[in-house]
Every structure is written in structure tokens, then in C-alpha cells.
Design an enzyme around this catalytic site. Structure first.
Site, PDB file in Angstrom:
ATOM      1  N   ASP A  53       0.820  -1.222   0.000  1.00 15.94           N
ATOM      2  CA  ASP A  53       0.000   0.000   0.000  1.00 15.94           C
ATOM      3  C   ASP A  53       0.851   1.268   0.000  1.00 15.94           C
ATOM      4  O   ASP A  53       0.403   2.337   0.434  1.00 15.94           O
ATOM      5  CB  ASP A  53      -0.951   0.009   1.212  1.00 15.94           C
ATOM      6  CG  ASP A  53      -0.215  -0.084   2.542  1.00 15.94           C
ATOM      7  OD1 ASP A  53       1.017  -0.313   2.512  1.00 15.94           O
ATOM      8  OD2 ASP A  53      -0.861   0.069   3.591  1.00 15.94           O
ATOM      9  N   HIS A 111      25.316   2.996 -18.151  1.00 16.24           N
ATOM     10  CA  HIS A 111      24.196   3.326 -17.267  1.00 16.24           C
ATOM     11  C   HIS A 111      24.315   2.601 -15.923  1.00 16.24           C
ATOM     12  O   HIS A 111      23.334   2.083 -15.389  1.00 16.24           O
ATOM     13  CB  HIS A 111      22.862   2.987 -17.950  1.00 16.24           C
ATOM     14  CG  HIS A 111      22.526   3.911 -19.083  1.00 16.24           C
ATOM     15  ND1 HIS A 111      21.585   3.623 -20.033  1.00 16.24           N
ATOM     16  CD2 HIS A 111      23.019   5.136 -19.416  1.00 16.24           C
ATOM     17  CE1 HIS A 111      21.514   4.609 -20.914  1.00 16.24           C
ATOM     18  NE2 HIS A 111      22.371   5.543 -20.549  1.00 16.24           N
ATOM     19  N   ASP A 121      27.438  11.081 -13.101  1.00 16.64           N
ATOM     20  CA  ASP A 121      26.430  11.616 -14.026  1.00 16.64           C
ATOM     21  C   ASP A 121      25.176  11.842 -13.196  1.00 16.64           C
ATOM     22  O   ASP A 121      24.482  10.890 -12.823  1.00 16.64           O
ATOM     23  CB  ASP A 121      26.178  10.601 -15.148  1.00 16.64           C
ATOM     24  CG  ASP A 121      25.275  11.149 -16.260  1.00 16.64           C
ATOM     25  OD1 ASP A 121      24.552  12.129 -16.017  1.00 16.64           O
ATOM     26  OD2 ASP A 121      25.292  10.576 -17.369  1.00 16.64           O
ATOM     27  N   ASP A 151      21.540  17.964 -16.473  1.00 17.88           N
ATOM     28  CA  ASP A 151      22.211  16.693 -16.780  1.00 17.88           C
ATOM     29  C   ASP A 151      23.700  16.977 -16.921  1.00 17.88           C
ATOM     30  O   ASP A 151      24.141  17.536 -17.926  1.00 17.88           O
ATOM     31  CB  ASP A 151      21.626  16.116 -18.079  1.00 17.88           C
ATOM     32  CG  ASP A 151      22.142  14.726 -18.400  1.00 17.88           C
ATOM     33  OD1 ASP A 151      22.902  14.163 -17.590  1.00 17.88           O
ATOM     34  OD2 ASP A 151      21.786  14.199 -19.472  1.00 17.88           O
ATOM     35  N   HIS A 209      28.304   5.837 -28.041  1.00 17.31           N
ATOM     36  CA  HIS A 209      27.062   6.612 -28.029  1.00 17.31           C
ATOM     37  C   HIS A 209      27.229   7.894 -28.839  1.00 17.31           C
ATOM     38  O   HIS A 209      28.346   8.281 -29.207  1.00 17.31           O
ATOM     39  CB  HIS A 209      26.621   6.936 -26.597  1.00 17.31           C
ATOM     40  CG  HIS A 209      27.645   7.686 -25.790  1.00 17.31           C
ATOM     41  ND1 HIS A 209      27.863   9.037 -25.911  1.00 17.31           N
ATOM     42  CD2 HIS A 209      28.509   7.253 -24.833  1.00 17.31           C
ATOM     43  CE1 HIS A 209      28.801   9.419 -25.062  1.00 17.31           C
ATOM     44  NE2 HIS A 209      29.230   8.355 -24.407  1.00 17.31           N
ATOM     45  N   HIS A 252      21.787  14.760 -26.500  1.00 18.92           N
ATOM     46  CA  HIS A 252      20.338  14.638 -26.669  1.00 18.92           C
ATOM     47  C   HIS A 252      19.675  15.948 -26.269  1.00 18.92           C
ATOM     48  O   HIS A 252      20.272  16.797 -25.597  1.00 18.92           O
ATOM     49  CB  HIS A 252      19.799  13.485 -25.818  1.00 18.92           C
ATOM     50  CG  HIS A 252      20.239  13.553 -24.367  1.00 18.92           C
ATOM     51  ND1 HIS A 252      19.635  14.366 -23.443  1.00 18.92           N
ATOM     52  CD2 HIS A 252      21.243  12.914 -23.703  1.00 18.92           C
ATOM     53  CE1 HIS A 252      20.236  14.226 -22.266  1.00 18.92           C
ATOM     54  NE2 HIS A 252      21.216  13.353 -22.393  1.00 18.92           N
ATOM     55  N   HIS A 309      16.026  12.980 -21.300  1.00 23.26           N
ATOM     56  CA  HIS A 309      16.120  12.712 -22.738  1.00 23.26           C
ATOM     57  C   HIS A 309      14.847  13.299 -23.333  1.00 23.26           C
ATOM     58  O   HIS A 309      13.835  12.617 -23.467  1.00 23.26           O
ATOM     59  CB  HIS A 309      16.244  11.212 -23.014  1.00 23.26           C
ATOM     60  CG  HIS A 309      17.518  10.630 -22.496  1.00 23.26           C
ATOM     61  ND1 HIS A 309      17.643   9.306 -22.127  1.00 23.26           N
ATOM     62  CD2 HIS A 309      18.742  11.197 -22.275  1.00 23.26           C
ATOM     63  CE1 HIS A 309      18.879   9.081 -21.714  1.00 23.26           C
ATOM     64  NE2 HIS A 309      19.563  10.206 -21.784  1.00 23.26           N
ATOM     65  N   GLU A 349      28.173  15.457 -24.672  1.00 26.38           N
ATOM     66  CA  GLU A 349      28.768  14.504 -23.730  1.00 26.38           C
ATOM     67  C   GLU A 349      29.606  13.426 -24.417  1.00 26.38           C
ATOM     68  O   GLU A 349      29.235  12.254 -24.439  1.00 26.38           O
ATOM     69  CB  GLU A 349      27.666  13.848 -22.893  1.00 26.38           C
ATOM     70  CG  GLU A 349      26.489  13.298 -23.697  1.00 26.38           C
ATOM     71  CD  GLU A 349      25.459  12.602 -22.825  1.00 26.38           C
ATOM     72  OE1 GLU A 349      25.855  11.781 -21.976  1.00 26.38           O
ATOM     73  OE2 GLU A 349      24.268  12.886 -22.995  1.00 26.38           O
ATOM     74  N   TYR A 389      35.572   4.798 -23.186  1.00 27.00           N
ATOM     75  CA  TYR A 389      35.358   3.708 -22.243  1.00 27.00           C
ATOM     76  C   TYR A 389      36.242   2.541 -22.686  1.00 27.00           C
ATOM     77  O   TYR A 389      35.970   1.899 -23.703  1.00 27.00           O
ATOM     78  CB  TYR A 389      33.889   3.304 -22.224  1.00 27.00           C
ATOM     79  CG  TYR A 389      32.953   4.505 -22.149  1.00 27.00           C
ATOM     80  CD1 TYR A 389      32.597   5.058 -20.930  1.00 27.00           C
ATOM     81  CD2 TYR A 389      32.482   5.103 -23.326  1.00 27.00           C
ATOM     82  CE1 TYR A 389      31.768   6.181 -20.867  1.00 27.00           C
ATOM     83  CE2 TYR A 389      31.656   6.220 -23.270  1.00 27.00           C
ATOM     84  CZ  TYR A 389      31.312   6.752 -22.048  1.00 27.00           C
ATOM     85  OH  TYR A 389      30.494   7.860 -22.000  1.00 27.00           O
ATOM     86  N   ARG A 445      33.669  10.449 -19.154  1.00 21.96           N
ATOM     87  CA  ARG A 445      32.647  11.210 -19.891  1.00 21.96           C
ATOM     88  C   ARG A 445      32.595  12.613 -19.294  1.00 21.96           C
ATOM     89  O   ARG A 445      32.709  12.775 -18.076  1.00 21.96           O
ATOM     90  CB  ARG A 445      31.272  10.528 -19.808  1.00 21.96           C
ATOM     91  CG  ARG A 445      30.201  11.220 -20.635  1.00 21.96           C
ATOM     92  CD  ARG A 445      28.946  10.365 -20.818  1.00 21.96           C
ATOM     93  NE  ARG A 445      28.245  10.038 -19.596  1.00 21.96           N
ATOM     94  CZ  ARG A 445      28.233   8.831 -19.028  1.00 21.96           C
ATOM     95  NH1 ARG A 445      28.911   7.834 -19.583  1.00 21.96           N
ATOM     96  NH2 ARG A 445      27.563   8.606 -17.914  1.00 21.96           N
ATOM     97  N   GLU A 456      30.088  15.999 -19.611  1.00 19.27           N
ATOM     98  CA  GLU A 456      28.783  16.401 -20.161  1.00 19.27           C
ATOM     99  C   GLU A 456      28.359  17.761 -19.634  1.00 19.27           C
ATOM    100  O   GLU A 456      28.409  18.012 -18.433  1.00 19.27           O
ATOM    101  CB  GLU A 456      27.725  15.365 -19.798  1.00 19.27           C
ATOM    102  CG  GLU A 456      26.324  15.694 -20.265  1.00 19.27           C
ATOM    103  CD  GLU A 456      25.313  14.633 -19.849  1.00 19.27           C
ATOM    104  OE1 GLU A 456      24.251  14.554 -20.484  1.00 19.27           O
ATOM    105  OE2 GLU A 456      25.591  13.894 -18.876  1.00 19.27           O
TER     106      GLU A 456
END
Length: 436
Positions: free
Chosen positions: A36, A240, A257, A268, A347, A351, A358, A381, A385, A403, A405
Site C-alpha cells: 500500500d 548506465h 552523471d 544533466d 554513443h 540529446h 532525454h 557529452e 570507455y 565522460r 557532459e
């Protein structure tokens, strides 16, 4: 955000819809977390964009040219017991007084009232396929109208995607929206600074995550824009990664990130820095390469240039650098053509950013990359890797993930970096961390 902003959006939407047609959009639903207990409610971005109404069990209806009122809101009636247990809610009066609906009706009366609003309308705009209940109910309502054709009423003859219009509107940010995005960016950048200052070997990833969220909340923003990625060492090679459970080790890098949300608008930011406060030589070389790629990509953010140029610029810089460092072998032009860089940079450059991290908006128009225009906000970004088990490269590079960004606004003159408050040069990062 002022109600005048939502009113302006509704007016713009109804100009697109046109007289003789109708548009519908429902709110987000409350979702059960377990037994609940529910997840914290977060309104549907499209619904909120048009209404500013932050309650579930609601449906907004837009009928251009309707004499009795063009904007109708179906919502929950005010319930004193619910208010006691769960807090204030608008009710029918609040929907019109505070949220400027022209008319409001109980959501429980939807089946009785909405078919009448659909009568003699040519086209129905709504989010096709996104809400199965609305999909079903709309067909039931239309069939009910068709059954009354002998009385002279006609049912809508066409269903059209509301998102096609709405998402193009959302792509261009107004000054009011940019105030919220700058606020989210500033708070997020400050949290990244605090994370760098707090970081040291022996802490756990989740402790740095806690530092970030703590600073979001301390600065008045309780919602995160997305689950934070706090990835030490080789974990940064998982794009991710969100487990955030490992101990931070001296000599490793930490990739964060994370972004806050301000009144439904996201920031972001990604920063990568050494856990112990100083880059090793291999880390420094790869980091500077990624930073150079980001600089080259951001230089392509200006009105009139196509979206893909920023990505192409990052690919060229990274590929040349990977060849120079010995991680790739061959001619740069052929490596790019054969997409060999994708084993380390898999990647795209970024975006759209807005109410969703996104965010909505087409990247191509008529199969061609769209041109950038003032008011668009996007992320830039680039990353590298190098998997820990990558035997094709020298051991010194393995297990490094980087990375960088930033959130970038397209302006009439060029661009504005909204997230510049988070340090990103090697000198800035080392100076900040060693001073803490």
C-alpha cells in the site's frame, strides 16, 4: 511558473489544432511501489506543460472556439478526508480559480460528459498508444456517438497524434523555462563541486551519491532528474551503471552523471575526476582527449548548423587522439568510415534536454538532420570507455571510463553553457580537490 505561461502554451496548441477539432491529454497515474505504498508522484511532462496541474486522475480537454470555454479540466472533487490524510488538492473550484481552466468537471463523470464534447468534431488529437485506458475509452465514446447518427450528430472521423504538435513546441524553451533550467543547472553544478571536495579513497560510491542528493535538497530541489550514476574505476565503462555500491580506490577515476530537477525541468551533468585528487599520466592523456572532443563539439553549436556536426567533430578528435595514443591503428579517415572508434565511444554526442532528461523533439526533418535554432537546449557529452578486459590495448589504458557532459543552450549569437559552474579542466579539478 506563472499561469500566464501555461495559458500561452494552450493558446499556441489550439491554433495548431484548429476550430472544429478537439485535443485530449491525461495526467500521470499513481504507481504502487509495494503493497500500500506508492512511488512519489511525478506528473506527465506533456500534461504538466499545458496545465501546470500536478495531480493524478485528471484529463485536460482543448476545444478551439468553444463558446462555453476552450479549456476543460476533469479532475478529482475536493475531499476533506483525503486532504486530511494526503494534503491539499485543487478540487473543481481550484481547477478554475488557481489553474485557469474555463470549466471543470469531476473525473468520475467523464463517461457522461466527454462524448458530448466529441460530437461533430472532425479530428481528435491525443497521445495515441501511450495510455491504453484512454485509447479504449476514446473508441467507446466515438462508437457511442456513431450509434446516435440518426439524431444528426457525427463522430470524429480522424485520430491524430498530439505529440507531433506538442513536442515541437516543447523543443523551444521560453525565457520562463530557461530560468528553471538555469536553476537546475546551478544547483547540480554546485553538487558536483561538493562531491569532488568530499571524495577520497575508502568511501563508497553511495556515499558520494548521498552527498550529491544532499546538496540538491539543501539548495531546495528535492527531485533528481534521473537515477544518479556514481561509477568508480572500471564501473565507469558501464554507461548506465547505477548500483553505486563499490568502494572507491586510490588511483581510480570516478565518473558522476547526476542532475537535479527544478519544477519538472532537468539538468544533466557528467564529470570525471581522480578519487585521490590527482590524475595519473594515462588518465590525464585520455581525459584531455575527451575534453578536447567536447570543446570541438560545443564549437558546432550555433544557429543554422545541423545537429550532427557536433557529433562528427567529437568523432574526429577522439579518433585522431586514439591513433596518436596507440589505442587504434590505421588511417583516421578509414577508421571513422568503418566506425572502429565505436569500441571505445559507442554513443552519440548528446540529446535534447528539458522537462525530460532525454527530452522530446525530432532530430531529423524529412530524413535530414535538423538545423539548430535559438531556444533549443541539448547536452554535449563525449566519452571514452576502455574495458578492463580489452586485450588489444596497453594495460595502462584498461578499465578507464571518462565522460564529460554539459547542458548547452542555442542562442541567437551562438551558444551558452548552462552548467559551467562545474569544473572540468585538469588544473581546475586538481586544484579544487587538493584544496579540500
Amino acid at each position: 511558473m506563472k499561469q500566464s505561461e501555461f495559458k500561452k502554451r494552450r493558446k499556441q496548441l489550439m491554433q495548431h489544432i484548429g476550430k472544429g477539432n478537439i485535443a485530449l491529454i491525461g495526467s500521470a497515474a499513481v504507481r504502487a511501489r509495494n503493497r500500500d505504498v506508492n512511488y512519489p508522484f511525478r506528473q506527465d511532462s506533456d500534461f504538466y506543460y499545458l496545465t501546470g496541474f500536478n495531480e493524478p486522475d485528471s484529463l485536460a480537454v482543448f476545444i478551439p472556439g468553444r463558446k462555453q470555454g476552450e479549456y476543460i479540466l476533469f479532475c478529482r472533487e475536493f475531499d476533506e478526508k483525503k486532504a486530511l490524510w494526503e494534503g491539499a488538492h485543487a478540487g473543481l473550484e481550484g481547477a478554475t480559480v488557481h489553474y485557469k481552466a474555463d470549466d471543470s468537471f469531476p473525473i468520475d463523470d467523464l463517461d457522461d460528459i466527454l462524448p458530448g464534447l466529441l460530437e461533430d468534431k472532425g479530428k481528435v488529437y491525443y497521445p495515441i498508444g501511450r495510455d491504453s485506458d484512454l485509447d479504449h475509452n476514446l473508441l467507446v465514446w466515438i462508437n457511442h456517438i456513431r450509434s446516435q447518427s440518426r439524431s444528426g450528430v457525427t463522430a470524429p472521423g480522424e485520430l491524430a497524434s498530439l505529440e507531433h504538435i506538442l513536442h515541437e513546441m516543447r523543443l523551444f524553451k521560453s525565457p520562463e523555462e530557461l530560468k528553471l533550467m538555469r536553476r537546475a543547472a546551478d544547483v547540480s553544478a554546485n553538487a558536483h563541486v561538493k562531491a569532488m571536495q568530499r571524495c577520497k579513497p575508502g568511501l563508497y560510491e553511495y556515499q558520494i551519491e548521498a552527498e550529491i542528493i544532499y546538496n540538491f535538497i539543501q539548495d531546495g530541489l528535492r527531485a533528481v532528474a534521473y537515477p544518479s550514476i556514481v561509477a568508480g574505476g572500471k564501473n565507469a565503462c558501464v554507461l548506465h551503471y547505477t548500483e553505486n555500491a563499490d568502494k572507491l580506490k586510490s588511483g581510480d577515476l570516478l565518473l558522476i552523471d547526476a542532475g537535479a530537477e527544478c519544477d519538472h525541468y532537468a539538468a544533466d551533468i557528467t564529470r570525471t575526476f581522480p578519487v585521490s585528487g590527482r590524475f595519473s599520466e594515462p588518465q590525464k592523456q585520455l581525459y584531455q582527449l575527451v575534453l578536447d572532443a567536447q570543446t570541438a563539439a560545443i564549437a558546432q553549436i550555433k544557429p543554422g548548423l545541423p545537429w550532427h556536426l557536433a557529433h562528427d567533430a567529437s568523432v574526429e578528435v577522439l579518433t585522431k587522439g586514439l591513433v596518436s595514443l596507440g589505442l587504434l591503428k590505421g588511417k583516421v579517415t578509414k577508421l571513422i568510415k568503418d566506425e572502429k572508434y565505436k569500441q571505445f565511444y559507442m554513443h552519440r554526442i548528446g540529446h535534447w534536454l528539458g522537462m525530460d532528461v532525454h527530452d522530446v523533439g525530432d532530430y531529423k526533418l524529412d530524413k535530414e538532420w535538423r538545423l539548430l535554432e535559438p531556444g533549443m537546449v541539448l547536452t554535449i557529452e563525449p566519452g571514452l570507455y576502455i574495458p578492463a578486459d580489452c586485450l588489444t590495448v596497453n594495460e595502462q589504458w584498461r578499465g578507464i571510463g571518462i565522460r564529460i557532459e554539459d547542458d548547452v543552450l542555442v542562442t541567437a549569437e551562438g551558444h551558452e553553457i548552462l552548467t559551467g559552474g562545474a569544473p572540468k579542466t585538469i588544473a581546475e579539478i586538481e586544484s579544487l580537490m587538493q584544496a579540500s
